[in-house]
Design a protein around this motif. Structure first.
Motif, PDB file in Angstrom:
ATOM      1  N   LYS A   1      -3.016 -12.038   3.509  1.00  0.00           N
ATOM      2  CA  LYS A   1      -2.178 -10.853   3.618  1.00  0.00           C
ATOM      3  C   LYS A   1      -1.892 -10.545   5.096  1.00  0.00           C
ATOM      4  CE  LYS A   1      -2.829  -6.375   1.536  1.00  0.00           C
ATOM      5  NZ  LYS A   1      -1.709  -5.664   1.827  1.00  0.00           N
TER       6      LYS A   1
ATOM      7  N   SER B   1       1.836   5.463   4.024  1.00  0.00           N
ATOM      8  CA  SER B   1       2.698   5.020   5.127  1.00  0.00           C
ATOM      9  C   SER B   1       2.845   6.114   6.184  1.00  0.00           C
ATOM     10  CB  SER B   1       4.063   4.543   4.607  1.00  0.00           C
ATOM     11  OG  SER B   1       4.712   5.540   3.857  1.00  0.00           O
TER      12      SER B   1
ATOM     13  N   GLU C   1      -1.022   6.831  -5.939  1.00  0.00           N
ATOM     14  CA  GLU C   1      -0.571   6.582  -4.561  1.00  0.00           C
ATOM     15  C   GLU C   1      -1.028   7.696  -3.621  1.00  0.00           C
ATOM     16  OE1 GLU C   1       0.561   3.716  -3.967  1.00  0.00           O
ATOM     17  OE2 GLU C   1       1.097   3.102  -6.011  1.00  0.00           O
TER      18      GLU C   1
ATOM     19  N   LEU D   1       5.518  11.317  -5.661  1.00  0.00           N
ATOM     20  CA  LEU D   1       4.581  10.185  -5.584  1.00  0.00           C
ATOM     21  C   LEU D   1       3.547  10.228  -6.718  1.00  0.00           C
ATOM     22  CD1 LEU D   1       4.533   7.972  -3.406  1.00  0.00           C
ATOM     23  CD2 LEU D   1       2.754   9.275  -2.241  1.00  0.00           C
TER      24      LEU D   1
ATOM     25  N   LYS E   1       6.710  -8.332   0.301  1.00  0.00           N
ATOM     26  CA  LYS E   1       6.319  -8.691   1.674  1.00  0.00           C
ATOM     27  C   LYS E   1       6.140 -10.211   1.743  1.00  0.00           C
ATOM     28  CE  LYS E   1       3.056  -6.514   3.990  1.00  0.00           C
ATOM     29  NZ  LYS E   1       1.884  -5.663   4.304  1.00  0.00           N
TER      30      LYS E   1
ATOM     31  N   ASP F   1      13.133   0.084  -1.423  1.00  0.00           N
ATOM     32  CA  ASP F   1      12.804  -0.673  -2.635  1.00  0.00           C
ATOM     33  C   ASP F   1      13.519   0.034  -3.797  1.00  0.00           C
ATOM     34  OD1 ASP F   1      11.184   1.400  -3.587  1.00  0.00           O
ATOM     35  OD2 ASP F   1       9.310   0.437  -2.978  1.00  0.00           O
TER      36      ASP F   1
ATOM     37  N   GLY G   1       7.706   3.069   1.341  1.00  0.00           N
ATOM     38  CA  GLY G   1       6.283   3.050   1.667  1.00  0.00           C
ATOM     39  C   GLY G   1       5.936   1.940   2.646  1.00  0.00           C
TER      40      GLY G   1
ATOM     41  N   ASP H   1      -0.582   6.171   8.075  1.00  0.00           N
ATOM     42  CA  ASP H   1      -1.185   4.927   8.520  1.00  0.00           C
ATOM     43  C   ASP H   1      -0.152   3.869   8.937  1.00  0.00           C
ATOM     44  OD1 ASP H   1      -2.848   2.812   9.011  1.00  0.00           O
ATOM     45  OD2 ASP H   1      -3.911   2.865   7.111  1.00  0.00           O
ATOM     46  N   SER H   2       0.529   3.269   7.951  1.00  0.00           N
ATOM     47  CA  SER H   2       1.285   2.063   8.292  1.00  0.00           C
ATOM     48  C   SER H   2       2.490   2.297   9.199  1.00  0.00           C
ATOM     49  CB  SER H   2       1.699   1.311   7.025  1.00  0.00           C
ATOM     50  OG  SER H   2       2.546   2.071   6.227  1.00  0.00           O
TER      51      SER H   2
ATOM     52  N   LYS I   1       2.271  -2.284  13.778  1.00  0.00           N
ATOM     53  CA  LYS I   1       1.968  -3.585  13.150  1.00  0.00           C
ATOM     54  C   LYS I   1       2.968  -3.811  12.021  1.00  0.00           C
ATOM     55  CE  LYS I   1      -3.054  -4.144  13.503  1.00  0.00           C
ATOM     56  NZ  LYS I   1      -4.246  -4.195  12.640  1.00  0.00           N
TER      57      LYS I   1
ATOM     58  N   ASP J   1       6.523  -2.367   6.574  1.00  0.00           N
ATOM     59  CA  ASP J   1       6.010  -3.600   7.191  1.00  0.00           C
ATOM     60  C   ASP J   1       7.074  -4.698   7.180  1.00  0.00           C
ATOM     61  OD1 ASP J   1       3.607  -2.288   7.431  1.00  0.00           O
ATOM     62  OD2 ASP J   1       2.413  -3.802   6.412  1.00  0.00           O
TER      63      ASP J   1
ATOM     64  N   LEU K   1      15.429   7.455  -5.380  1.00  0.00           N
ATOM     65  CA  LEU K   1      14.938   8.772  -4.963  1.00  0.00           C
ATOM     66  C   LEU K   1      15.638   9.296  -3.701  1.00  0.00           C
ATOM     67  CD1 LEU K   1      11.132   8.129  -5.559  1.00  0.00           C
ATOM     68  CD2 LEU K   1      12.506   9.862  -6.740  1.00  0.00           C
ATOM     69  N   PHE K   2      15.860   8.410  -2.736  1.00  0.00           N
ATOM     70  CA  PHE K   2      16.374   8.879  -1.431  1.00  0.00           C
ATOM     71  C   PHE K   2      17.543   8.058  -0.887  1.00  0.00           C
ATOM     72  CE2 PHE K   2      11.646   8.927  -1.561  1.00  0.00           C
ATOM     73  CZ  PHE K   2      11.460  10.284  -1.771  1.00  0.00           C
TER      74      PHE K   2
ATOM     75  N   ALA L   1       8.941  14.359   0.518  1.00  0.00           N
ATOM     76  CA  ALA L   1       9.058  13.089  -0.192  1.00  0.00           C
ATOM     77  C   ALA L   1       7.840  12.823  -1.069  1.00  0.00           C
ATOM     78  CB  ALA L   1       9.252  11.938   0.807  1.00  0.00           C
TER      79      ALA L   1
ATOM     80  N   VAL M   1       5.107  -1.093   2.175  1.00  0.00           N
ATOM     81  CA  VAL M   1       5.699  -2.405   1.913  1.00  0.00           C
ATOM     82  C   VAL M   1       7.059  -2.509   2.607  1.00  0.00           C
ATOM     83  CG1 VAL M   1       6.763  -3.806   0.091  1.00  0.00           C
ATOM     84  CG2 VAL M   1       4.456  -2.898  -0.221  1.00  0.00           C
ATOM     85  N   VAL M   2       7.896  -1.513   2.367  1.00  0.00           N
ATOM     86  CA  VAL M   2       9.221  -1.502   2.994  1.00  0.00           C
ATOM     87  C   VAL M   2       9.089  -1.414   4.519  1.00  0.00           C
ATOM     88  CG1 VAL M   2      11.307  -0.085   3.281  1.00  0.00           C
ATOM     89  CG2 VAL M   2      10.455  -0.614   0.987  1.00  0.00           C
TER      90      VAL M   2
HETATM   91  P1  NAD Z   1       4.287   0.764  -1.373  1.00  0.00           P
HETATM   92  O1  NAD Z   1       5.227   0.701  -0.249  1.00  0.00           O
HETATM   93  O2  NAD Z   1       4.285  -0.358  -2.328  1.00  0.00           O
HETATM   94  O3  NAD Z   1       4.557   2.119  -2.182  1.00  0.00           O
HETATM   95  C1  NAD Z   1       3.823   2.387  -3.360  1.00  0.00           C
HETATM   96  C2  NAD Z   1       4.753   2.689  -4.535  1.00  0.00           C
HETATM   97  O4  NAD Z   1       5.318   3.986  -4.376  1.00  0.00           O
HETATM   98  C3  NAD Z   1       5.942   1.750  -4.659  1.00  0.00           C
HETATM   99  O5  NAD Z   1       6.170   1.468  -6.003  1.00  0.00           O
HETATM  100  C4  NAD Z   1       7.102   2.565  -4.095  1.00  0.00           C
HETATM  101  O6  NAD Z   1       8.341   2.175  -4.632  1.00  0.00           O
HETATM  102  C5  NAD Z   1       6.735   3.938  -4.525  1.00  0.00           C
HETATM  103  N1  NAD Z   1       7.256   5.039  -3.713  1.00  0.00           N
HETATM  104  C6  NAD Z   1       7.475   5.072  -2.384  1.00  0.00           C
HETATM  105  N2  NAD Z   1       7.801   6.312  -1.996  1.00  0.00           N
HETATM  106  C7  NAD Z   1       7.819   7.075  -3.102  1.00  0.00           C
HETATM  107  C8  NAD Z   1       8.060   8.456  -3.349  1.00  0.00           C
HETATM  108  N3  NAD Z   1       8.301   9.306  -2.334  1.00  0.00           N
HETATM  109  N4  NAD Z   1       7.987   8.904  -4.612  1.00  0.00           N
HETATM  110  C9  NAD Z   1       7.666   8.062  -5.653  1.00  0.00           C
HETATM  111  N5  NAD Z   1       7.407   6.756  -5.472  1.00  0.00           N
HETATM  112  C10 NAD Z   1       7.474   6.271  -4.207  1.00  0.00           C
HETATM  113  O7  NAD Z   1       2.779   0.938  -0.882  1.00  0.00           O
HETATM  114  P2  NAD Z   1       2.103   1.784   0.304  1.00  0.00           P
HETATM  115  O8  NAD Z   1       0.789   2.162  -0.237  1.00  0.00           O
HETATM  116  O9  NAD Z   1       2.990   2.812   0.860  1.00  0.00           O
HETATM  117  O10 NAD Z   1       1.902   0.681   1.429  1.00  0.00           O
HETATM  118  C11 NAD Z   1       1.079  -0.443   1.226  1.00  0.00           C
HETATM  119  C12 NAD Z   1       1.407  -1.483   2.254  1.00  0.00           C
HETATM  120  O11 NAD Z   1       1.170  -0.962   3.546  1.00  0.00           O
HETATM  121  C13 NAD Z   1       0.578  -2.751   2.130  1.00  0.00           C
HETATM  122  O12 NAD Z   1       1.421  -3.862   2.142  1.00  0.00           O
HETATM  123  C14 NAD Z   1      -0.295  -2.730   3.368  1.00  0.00           C
HETATM  124  O13 NAD Z   1      -0.583  -4.018   3.847  1.00  0.00           O
HETATM  125  C15 NAD Z   1       0.556  -1.974   4.324  1.00  0.00           C
HETATM  126  N6  NAD Z   1      -0.183  -1.340   5.419  1.00  0.00           N
HETATM  127  C16 NAD Z   1       0.226  -1.583   6.682  1.00  0.00           C
HETATM  128  C17 NAD Z   1      -0.414  -0.999   7.753  1.00  0.00           C
HETATM  129  C18 NAD Z   1       0.097  -1.220   9.140  1.00  0.00           C
HETATM  130  O14 NAD Z   1      -0.569  -0.857  10.102  1.00  0.00           O
HETATM  131  N7  NAD Z   1       1.257  -1.790   9.291  1.00  0.00           N
HETATM  132  C19 NAD Z   1      -1.498  -0.143   7.536  1.00  0.00           C
HETATM  133  C20 NAD Z   1      -1.906   0.097   6.232  1.00  0.00           C
HETATM  134  C21 NAD Z   1      -1.237  -0.509   5.179  1.00  0.00           C
END
Ligand code: NAD
Ligand code: ZN
Length: 358
Positions: A151, A133, A177, A173, A76, A42, A104, A136-137, A142, A109, A48-49, A169, A106-107
């Motif tokens: 969702k 991420s 977050e 954050l 998403k 994203d 994270g 968990d994700s 999934k 999934d 950042l990376f 990394a 979002v990217v």
């Molecule tokens: P996200 O991916 O939106 O990241 C949160 C924010 O942090 C974003 O603005 C991103 O750009 C930023 N970011 C990412 N890495 C960073 C870093 N190292 N430093 C600074 N900023 C950074 O959100 P999230 O909380 O990582 O993930 C949420 C999503 O995960 C939801 O869509 C949820 O449905 C999904 N999810 C999926 C599962 C699964 O099993 N697949 C489980 C739990 C959640």
């Protein structure tokens, strides 16, 4: 390293360490997982990376395709999903290539669903960069996008070939977050591992300072727990449901708040409420409830009252049940470190706790 084994086509490794981006680069150059890497970021993770990864690959003669989506949950979507597929086709990406999710949940999934769908599935590697991420994700396979009705309602189970979790990394954050990720961290302890809960309580300060050694242990242990649960029940017929501890109530709070509160924060409130209800129902001992609350207090999770409408939250929980055609499922704790799935949980106890917190 955590090795995720189970009833999958292939097991895969989750590497947790600090400063492992070089390993990612060398594995991608080695074509371990495919020829041309399609790096999906994203806007934030590109700065950042992403640029750095692309430069390092370029030095070694590898020319990746870098694709960027807007930061945030709105990416998403089926629209963004479609445009990524089109961009890959246009760039001549083949089944021999590899999708790398750099960001994270979002990217992760979104990219996973792209990898699983493009030409009926190409190689997929996850480089999760948020705490949520990493714990968990990125574990469990999934992948999904959202549709207007709900969702994650459009997706599949698609396992990556490898997961690289770089603790370094996390340094950039935002606190919000970090706290969101910590909600899922303590959840893993509550449902599966009392010793881990005690470790978190005793090391809460280091956790909040993102101490590298402590966080490596924390992320690894969460991956082990999730991997263990998922490998027994990949497609969520039974046991995997314990991972939803705090989530039935948490999702309702998330919806009520119009997604303005972080997922982990809502889940944290959900866990507090359910644990208290379990204690009132006589399922969870008072000592266990005390430790449950103590670790959350020390980590700064769900402290204080929140602005909610208890009866609306109850409505939202029941509406969710209608969509899933069944009873309201509550994951309860019968002791700290052990969860049970209950379809007959006394919901009035939950409503009482909601009133108490609001
Ligand atoms: P996200 O991916 O939106 O990241 C949160 C924010 O942090 C974003 O603005 C991103 O750009 C930023 N970011 C990412 N890495 C960073 C870093 N190292 N430093 C600074 N900023 C950074 O959100 P999230 O909380 O990582 O993930 C949420 C999503 O995960 C939801 O869509 C949820 O449905 C999904 N999810 C999926 C599962 C699964 O099993 N697949 C489980 C739990 C959640
Ligand atoms: Zn969650």
């Amino acid at each position: 390293d955590v090795i995720l084994r189970g009833d999958f086509d292939n097991s895969y490794e989750i590497t947790v360490d600090y400063g492992i981006m070089d390993e990612v680069v060398s594995d991608l150059c080695d074509e371990k997982f495919g020829c041309t890497p399609v790096v999906i970021c994203d806007e934030n993770t590109r700065e950042l990376f992403g640029h750095e990864l692309v430069e390092k690959l370029a030095v070694k003669g590898v020319d990746p395709l870098l694709l960027t989506v807007p930061a945030g949950e709105n990416s998403k979507s089926l629209d963004v999903f479609g445009s990524l597929l089109e961009a890959m086709l246009e760039a001549g990406i083949t089944r021999q290539d590899v999708v790398v999710a750099l960001g994270g949940g979002v990217v992760g999934d979104l990219s996973g669903y792209v990898a699983g769908s493009y030409m009926r599935g190409i190689n997929f590697v996850q480089v999760p960069t948020t705490l949520l991420s990493q714990v968990d994700s990125a574990v469990g396979g999934k992948v999904a996008v959202n549709i207007s009705g709900g969702k994650n309602y459009c997706g599949m189970f698609y396992q990556p070939r490898r997961v690289y979790s770089d603790i370094s990394a996390l340094d950039t954050l935002p606190e919000r977050e970090i706290l969101s990720g910590l909600g899922e961290v303590v959840k893993h302890g509550f449902i599966y591992d009392r010793d881990f809960v005690e470790f978190l309580r005793d090391n809460a300060e280091k956790v909040l300072k993102l101490d590298k050694e402590v966080m490596s242990r924390v992320v690894s242990r969460c991956c082990e727990i999730k991997a263990d649960v998922v490998s027994r029940d990949e497609k969520e017929g039974g046991m995997r449901r314990i991972l939803n501890y705090g989530h039935t109530v948490g999702h309702a709070i998330e919806t009520f708040a119009g997604y303005k509160k972080s997922h982990g924060e809502c889940v944290a409130y959900g866990m507090r409420i359910v644990a208290r209800a379990c204690s009132k129902a006589g399922i969870l001992s008072g000592d266990d409830l005390e430790l449950h609350d103590e670790v959350m207090d020390r980590l700064g999770l769900a402290t204080g009252d929140i602005d909610i409408d208890p009866s609306l939250i109850m409505e939202l929980m029941k509406r969710d049940k209608k969509v899933k055609q069944g009873a309201v499922v509550i994951v309860a704790l019968d002791k700290l470190g052990h969860a049970v799935v209950r379809e007959d949980f006394p919901l009035e106890l939950i409503e009482a706790e909601l009133k108490d917190l609001s």
